[in-house]
Design an enzyme around this catalytic site. Structure first.
Site, PDB file in Angstrom:
ATOM      1  N   ASP A  27       0.767  -1.295  -0.078  1.00 42.51           N
ATOM      2  CA  ASP A  27       0.149   0.149   0.114  1.00 42.51           C
ATOM      3  C   ASP A  27       0.806   1.141   0.113  1.00 42.51           C
ATOM      4  O   ASP A  27       1.995   1.099   0.396  1.00 42.51           O
ATOM      5  CB  ASP A  27      -1.121  -0.211   1.237  1.00 42.51           C
ATOM      6  CG  ASP A  27      -1.621   1.077   1.434  1.00 42.51           C
ATOM      7  OD1 ASP A  27      -2.246   1.587   0.345  1.00 42.51           O
ATOM      8  OD2 ASP A  27      -1.788   1.526   2.504  1.00 42.51           O
ATOM      9  N   ASP A  29      -0.222   5.069   0.649  1.00 40.57           N
ATOM     10  CA  ASP A  29      -0.533   5.967   1.887  1.00 40.57           C
ATOM     11  C   ASP A  29      -0.350   5.447   3.114  1.00 40.57           C
ATOM     12  O   ASP A  29      -1.089   4.449   3.535  1.00 40.57           O
ATOM     13  CB  ASP A  29      -1.948   6.819   1.565  1.00 40.57           C
ATOM     14  CG  ASP A  29      -1.851   7.380   0.458  1.00 40.57           C
ATOM     15  OD1 ASP A  29      -0.915   7.913  -0.082  1.00 40.57           O
ATOM     16  OD2 ASP A  29      -3.186   7.534  -0.304  1.00 40.57           O
TER      17      ASP A  29
END
Length: 233
Positions: A27, A29
């Site tokens: 991922d 963020d």
């Protein structure tokens, strides 16, 4: 203080899978980077608090991701120039240890992918800095009209929908013939990647934001990226 009752000490099986992974999906963020780029863009546009609340709901798993994404973009209504100005004013804050970890994984022949509900315009430059091929980026695309004003988002992107990261993981496995894939992230959409045919394990990251509902379900929960690097042989 670390949460109680979570897997901060990985099992032998989890370590075996981590070391044998042919692909690792990160991922972006609050994992690969130390901030939530959607929230940062929203703050830049003057709607930070409202958008941050929607982000928290999406990452906590209380609303459908596609609904939260549409609501956030409708609030921001970013133009092409807005995004360009934001990128110029906000260089990426890459999490400590990520460059070394990505380089180490790649040197072992492990393929690194970025699978994010964020925006390609922000994520692709980060991929370039880290030496990750643009074709290994799964993210959302903001659409603009001819005059550069906001026109919506591409709803065909896998990560524009709840469960999209699981579909991305399955697609990566099928396309490249990988048998073992690991997902690393901080939110509910990352946890969703651990489904049949998707990620073999989910490693939760709480170094930026600690989410108890996600931590309790992770196969391994870490607070430092370096833990992953040190676990490699």
């Amino acid at each position: 203080m670390p949460l109680q009752g979570i897997n901060t000490e990985p099992s032998e099986e989890v370590i075996k899978i981590w070391r044998g992974a042919e692909a690792v999906c990160f991922d972006v963020d609050s994992t690969l980077c130390e901030d939530e780029s959607i929230d940062e863009l929203a703050a830049f546009l003057g709607v930070g608090e409202a958008v941050a609340a929607l982000t928290a709901s999406a990452m906590g798993g209380t609303v459908l991701f596609q609904d939260a994404l549409k609501a956030r973009l409708d609030l921001m209504h970013p133009s092409r120039q807005n995004v360009q100005d934001f990128l110029a004013a906000h260089p990426p804050r890459i999490s400590q240890g990520i460059p070394e970890l990505v380089k180490s994984l790649q040197s072992r022949g492990c393929q690194v992918f970025l699978v994010s509900g964020g925006f390609r315009a922000i994520i692709e430059p980060i991929a370039s800095v880290l030496g990750i091929p643009q074709g290994h980026v799964f993210a959302n695309t903001i659409l603009f009209k001819e005059d550069g004003s906001y026109a919506g988002f591409n709803e065909q992107e896998l990560t524009s929908q709840s469960g999209g990261k699981a579909r991305a993981a399955r697609l990566i496995k099928e396309k490249y013939g990988f048998r073992c894939l690991v997902m690393v992230g901080d939110g509910a959409t990352d946890l969703e990647a651990r489904q049949p045919g998707g990620a073999d394990i989910f490693i939760g990251y709480g170094g930026v934001v600690e989410r108890p509902s996600i931590a309790s379900k992770a196969d391994w929960y870490i607070y430092k990226i370096r833990d992953l690097l040190e676990a490699l042989p």
